[in-house]
Scaffold this active site. Structure first.
Site, short mmCIF file in Angstrom:
data_model
loop_
_atom_site.label_atom_id
_atom_site.label_comp_id
_atom_site.label_asym_id
_atom_site.label_seq_id
_atom_site.Cartn_x
_atom_site.Cartn_y
_atom_site.Cartn_z
N ASP A 7 0.81 -1.13 0.04
CA ASP A 7 -0.03 -0.06 -0.09
C ASP A 7 1.01 1.26 0.01
O ASP A 7 1.89 0.98 0.39
CB ASP A 7 -0.99 -0.01 1.40
CG ASP A 7 -2.12 1.12 0.94
OD1 ASP A 7 -2.52 1.32 -0.28
OD2 ASP A 7 -2.71 1.38 2.12
N GLY A 8 0.36 2.26 -0.43
CA GLY A 8 1.02 3.59 -0.57
C GLY A 8 0.09 4.80 0.05
O GLY A 8 -1.16 4.49 -0.06
N GLU A 45 2.13 3.59 -4.15
CA GLU A 45 1.71 2.48 -4.61
C GLU A 45 2.69 1.51 -5.45
O GLU A 45 3.01 0.32 -5.07
CB GLU A 45 0.55 2.64 -5.17
CG GLU A 45 -0.73 3.34 -4.53
CD GLU A 45 -1.47 2.29 -3.48
OE1 GLU A 45 -1.02 1.11 -3.28
OE2 GLU A 45 -2.26 2.84 -2.84
N ASP A 68 -4.24 -2.48 -3.44
CA ASP A 68 -5.60 -1.67 -3.69
C ASP A 68 -5.46 -0.76 -4.59
O ASP A 68 -6.27 0.14 -4.61
CB ASP A 68 -6.14 -1.38 -2.42
CG ASP A 68 -5.15 -0.10 -1.65
OD1 ASP A 68 -4.23 0.30 -2.39
OD2 ASP A 68 -5.68 0.34 -0.50
N HIS A 119 -9.33 -0.35 2.36
CA HIS A 119 -9.74 0.14 3.57
C HIS A 119 -11.11 -0.51 3.78
O HIS A 119 -12.35 -0.23 4.05
CB HIS A 119 -10.32 1.87 3.61
CG HIS A 119 -9.08 2.45 3.22
ND1 HIS A 119 -7.63 2.60 4.10
CD2 HIS A 119 -8.66 2.94 2.14
CE1 HIS A 119 -6.81 3.38 3.76
NE2 HIS A 119 -7.23 3.74 2.33
N ASP A 129 -1.44 -0.22 5.05
CA ASP A 129 -1.94 1.08 5.09
C ASP A 129 -1.16 1.99 6.56
O ASP A 129 -0.68 3.17 6.31
CB ASP A 129 -3.37 1.16 5.27
CG ASP A 129 -3.75 2.90 5.16
OD1 ASP A 129 -3.65 3.44 4.25
OD2 ASP A 129 -4.40 3.01 6.11
#
Length: 158
Positions: A7-8, A45, A68, A119, A129
């Site tokens: 995740d970024g 990301e 994501d 999320h 995250d």
């Protein structure tokens, strides 16, 4: 199979940002994260995926990368990145990172990319995250030199 969750995050776009990676193989878990003083969400990301692959000690294992980021997953699964490469990434953002991705990914024979909704309670995605946000809001921020050079160049044209 190795699973790499990524995740970024960016606090502003551009702004301070970070990435988080959780790697899992045979019950072993490794976490990697870094923060940058000026970057974008998409850069973070993509960098998370690159760093996860660069951390691999073996290239003969099946690797599932879970992200994501539609930007990253679609560019790879739909093979857009190869068309961008043929055109020298003209007009595309993050060519430095896409070149770095192509170089590292070529070392692996069995990569699978899976998109998940962000999320949405996925434990590893939520942990990535947390790592990304923690680094983005931390005090030890690195310089994303390629991005800052481009940003400075674009600002001087205004």
């Amino acid at each position: 199979m190795v699973e790499i969750f990524t995740d970024g995050s960016s606090r502003g776009n551009p702004g301070p940002g970070g990435f988080g990676v959780v790697m899992r193989y045979k019950g072993n878990v490794k976490e990697i994260s870094k923060g940058y003083r000026l970057t974008t969400n998409n850069r973070m990301e993509l960098l998370a995926v690159i760093v996860g692959l660069e951390a691999m000690k073996r290239n003969d294992l099946k690797i599932r990368i879970v992200s994501d980021s539609k930007y990253v997953v679609d560019a790879i699964n739909k093979k857009w990145v190869f068309g961008w490469q043929k055109k020298g990434f003209k007009g595309k953002k993050n060519p430095d990172l896409w070149r770095r991705y192509l170089k590292i990914s070529a070392q692996f024979k069995n990569l699978e990319f899976v998109w998940i909704k962000g999320h949405a309670g996925h434990p590893e995605n939520e942990r990535c995250d947390e790592l990304a946000v923690e680094r983005a809001t931390g005090s030890e921020l690195l310089v994303d030199a390629e991005f800052e050079a481009l940003t400075e160049e674009n600002n001087s044209l205004l």
